[in-house]
Design an enzyme around this catalytic site. Structure first.
Site, mmCIF file in Angstrom:
data_model
loop_
_atom_site.group_PDB
_atom_site.id
_atom_site.type_symbol
_atom_site.label_atom_id
_atom_site.label_comp_id
_atom_site.label_asym_id
_atom_site.label_seq_id
_atom_site.Cartn_x
_atom_site.Cartn_y
_atom_site.Cartn_z
ATOM 1 N N GLY A 1 0.799 -1.232 0.000
ATOM 2 C CA GLY A 1 0.000 0.000 0.000
ATOM 3 C C GLY A 1 0.822 1.267 0.000
ATOM 4 O O GLY A 1 0.322 2.328 0.351
ATOM 5 N N ASN B 1 1.878 2.935 -2.574
ATOM 6 C CA ASN B 1 1.331 3.879 -3.561
ATOM 7 C C ASN B 1 0.053 4.528 -3.041
ATOM 8 O O ASN B 1 -0.190 5.718 -3.267
ATOM 9 C CB ASN B 1 1.078 3.172 -4.894
ATOM 10 C CG ASN B 1 2.338 3.089 -5.714
ATOM 11 O OD1 ASN B 1 2.803 4.084 -6.244
ATOM 12 N ND2 ASN B 1 2.914 1.894 -5.790
ATOM 13 N N MET C 1 -3.216 -6.955 -7.682
ATOM 14 C CA MET C 1 -2.612 -8.065 -8.402
ATOM 15 C C MET C 1 -3.652 -9.022 -8.988
ATOM 16 O O MET C 1 -3.400 -10.220 -9.124
ATOM 17 C CB MET C 1 -1.625 -8.816 -7.498
ATOM 18 C CG MET C 1 -0.576 -7.893 -6.884
ATOM 19 S SD MET C 1 0.198 -6.769 -8.060
ATOM 20 C CE MET C 1 1.629 -7.702 -8.469
ATOM 21 N N LEU D 1 -8.731 -6.844 -13.453
ATOM 22 C CA LEU D 1 -10.049 -6.224 -13.299
ATOM 23 C C LEU D 1 -10.815 -6.362 -14.608
ATOM 24 O O LEU D 1 -10.300 -6.039 -15.677
ATOM 25 C CB LEU D 1 -9.858 -4.743 -12.931
ATOM 26 C CG LEU D 1 -11.104 -3.986 -12.518
ATOM 27 C CD1 LEU D 1 -11.605 -4.481 -11.164
ATOM 28 C CD2 LEU D 1 -10.822 -2.491 -12.443
ATOM 29 N N ASN E 1 -3.765 2.415 -13.855
ATOM 30 C CA ASN E 1 -2.961 1.406 -13.163
ATOM 31 C C ASN E 1 -1.524 1.882 -13.118
ATOM 32 O O ASN E 1 -1.053 2.557 -14.037
ATOM 33 C CB ASN E 1 -3.045 0.080 -13.950
ATOM 34 C CG ASN E 1 -2.190 -1.011 -13.329
ATOM 35 O OD1 ASN E 1 -2.195 -1.206 -12.110
ATOM 36 N ND2 ASN E 1 -1.447 -1.726 -14.160
ATOM 37 N N HIS F 1 2.317 0.417 -13.033
ATOM 38 C CA HIS F 1 2.996 -0.848 -13.345
ATOM 39 C C HIS F 1 4.510 -0.628 -13.258
ATOM 40 O O HIS F 1 5.031 0.370 -13.765
ATOM 41 C CB HIS F 1 2.598 -1.304 -14.751
ATOM 42 C CG HIS F 1 3.165 -2.639 -15.102
ATOM 43 N ND1 HIS F 1 2.658 -3.811 -14.605
ATOM 44 C CD2 HIS F 1 4.225 -2.983 -15.893
ATOM 45 C CE1 HIS F 1 3.371 -4.835 -15.067
ATOM 46 N NE2 HIS F 1 4.324 -4.356 -15.863
HETATM 47 C C1 GAR Z 1 3.866 -1.339 -7.278
HETATM 48 O O1 GAR Z 1 5.202 -1.343 -7.582
HETATM 49 C C2 GAR Z 1 3.058 -1.467 -8.557
HETATM 50 O O2 GAR Z 1 3.690 -0.909 -9.669
HETATM 51 C C3 GAR Z 1 2.952 -2.964 -8.684
HETATM 52 O O3 GAR Z 1 2.767 -3.412 -7.386
HETATM 53 C C4 GAR Z 1 3.470 -2.571 -6.493
HETATM 54 C C5 GAR Z 1 2.534 -2.243 -5.357
HETATM 55 O O4 GAR Z 1 3.234 -1.660 -4.310
HETATM 56 N N1 GAR Z 1 1.887 -3.323 -9.555
HETATM 57 C C6 GAR Z 1 1.942 -4.355 -10.371
HETATM 58 O O5 GAR Z 1 2.886 -5.097 -10.472
HETATM 59 C C7 GAR Z 1 0.671 -4.548 -11.190
HETATM 60 N N2 GAR Z 1 0.947 -5.370 -12.334
HETATM 61 P P1 GAR Z 1 2.451 -0.981 -3.103
HETATM 62 O O6 GAR Z 1 1.434 -1.993 -2.589
HETATM 63 O O7 GAR Z 1 3.533 -0.688 -2.089
HETATM 64 O O8 GAR Z 1 1.788 0.268 -3.615
#
Ligand code: GAR
Length: 369
Positions: free
Chosen positions: A185, A187, A265, A268, A282, A284
């Site tokens: 979490g 982000n 993950m 959707l 999103n 990525h």
């Molecule tokens: C982030 O780095 C995001 O880019 C990635 O998951 C992480 C979540 O971190 N997303 C993906 O890989 C989606 N394909 P967080 O939970 O600390 O925000």
């Protein structure tokens, strides 16, 4: 017959149970409904009259202030539970008002044992909360779904009030954001800090996770935001239709303007993709179109890349394939482990995501190819 305390329009469950027993003796029927009823409008009044007409008395179970906040976000309710109860109680159709503090109304259903349960047409019998539905079936209540009055809602009323203000008091309406995540979490935290710091004119009205104990859930709860766990079922590679629908219902109920996938993950799909078309983004951890899908950080290292990065893009049915809204380049150093590199990427994501959100122009996005 008065079922409230002298200075309160709120009845206790025990008082309503007496009312039900009284009706029972007369062969009459008690109708039960529940809701927030913040800022009463004509849609509410008509709905309650219709609910009352299903039986001989109507009890309204009113969400407490804390539970409205949980459902609708920190700026709601507009009116306190005492005031909402008083206004409801003044209606001809309403015989008693009870306040419930738990997320679900199950306890009151079990105690009051209504004959009929009425619910607005934004629900179907299938989409009723299973726990509440179970309680209704156990007490033998008949379930009636009543059509909603189109165009009448508290959210629409609040919007119109904003539009009706004089130019001197007008401020740009805040973007209502729903955030979905599965993990730490960080982000989500970056968005929250941008909102709290005033750099992002927005409010987070709904947080959803497929992990009840995830960092994003805990951070949202700690911030007092409405946070919902959506059960993904047993298969880690599937996010079933029922869960997809539940996500969409939460987002609609929280009246979000846009949806942010911040480390969500799961893939959707419908109905959210259509319901929020061109309004889902999103983040990525790669420079898309390179390394779409899972393990993007590891795959960039394995491919011998000298740099990778972070991408924010629109979400479409093609996984990681929607239009790119912004990117940040991140160098890959010799000896980087995926964890070390991912942290470096995240530091860029935490700047990129709030920036894209603060530049968000829904109408221009929708018309772009
Ligand atoms: C982030 O780095 C995001 O880019 C990635 O998951 C992480 C979540 O971190 N997303 C993906 O890989 C989606 N394909 P967080 O939970 O600390 O925000």
């Amino acid at each position: 017959m008065d079922f409230g305390a002298p200075h309160s329009a709120i009845s206790s469950p025990a008082q309503v149970t007496l009312l039900r027993e009284d009706l029972d003796r007369q062969g009459k029927r008690l109708v039960f409904t529940n809701g927030c009823f913040d800022l009463l409008h004509a849609g509410h009044v008509r709905y309650l009259a219709e609910a009352r007409a299903l039986g001989d008395a109507l009890v309204v179970a009113l969400n407490s202030d804390a539970s409205v906040r949980e459902l609708k976000g920190p700026s709601r309710p507009v009116n306190t539970e005492e005031d909402r109860a008083e206004i409801l109680k003044a209606l001809r159709s309403v015989d008693a008002v009870c306040v419930f503090h738990q997320p679900r109304v199950t306890g009151l259903i079990e105690q009051i044992r209504p004959h009929i349960y009425a619910k607005g047409g934004d629900y179907t019998i299938a989409s009723l909360n299973p726990e509440e539905r179970g309680a209704l079936e156990a007490v033998g209540a008949r379930i009636e779904i009543l059509a909603l009055v189109p165009g009448r809602s508290t959210t629409a009323t609040i919007k119109r009030m904003g539009e009706a203000r004089g130019p001197e008091e007008k401020t740009a309406p805040k973007l209502r954001i729903g955030v979905l995540g599965s993990g730490e979490g960080s982000n989500f935290q970056a968005i929250l800090e941008a909102v709290q710091g005033g750099g992002l004119q927005a409010e987070i009205t709904c947080v959803i996770s497929d992990h009840g104990e995830s960092g994003i859930m805990k951070a949202a709860q700690a911030a007092g935001l409405p946070a919902f766990f959506v059960d993904p079922g047993p298969n880690p590679l599937r996010f079933p239709d029922s869960a997809q629908k539940e996500v969409c219902e939460h987002l609609k109920r929280a009246s979000v303007d846009m949806v942010v996938l911040a480390g969500f993950m799961r893939v959707l799909r419908e109905p959210t993709l259509s319901e929020f078309a061109d309004r889902i983004i999103n983040v990525h951890p790669s420079l898309l179109p390179k390394f779409k899908g899972s393990n993007a950080v590891q795959r960039a290292i394995d491919a011998g890349e000298l740099e990778t990065g972070a991408t924010v893009h629109l979400v479409t049915a093609e996984v990681d394939g929607g239009r790119i809204l912004g990117q940040a380049v991140v160098p890959i150093h010799i000896g980087d482990t995926p964890a070390v590199l991912h942290e470096r990427i995240k530091r860029e994501e935490h700047k990129l995501l709030p920036r894209i959100l603060s530049e968000w122009k829904p109408s221009s996005m929708a018309t772009c190819p």
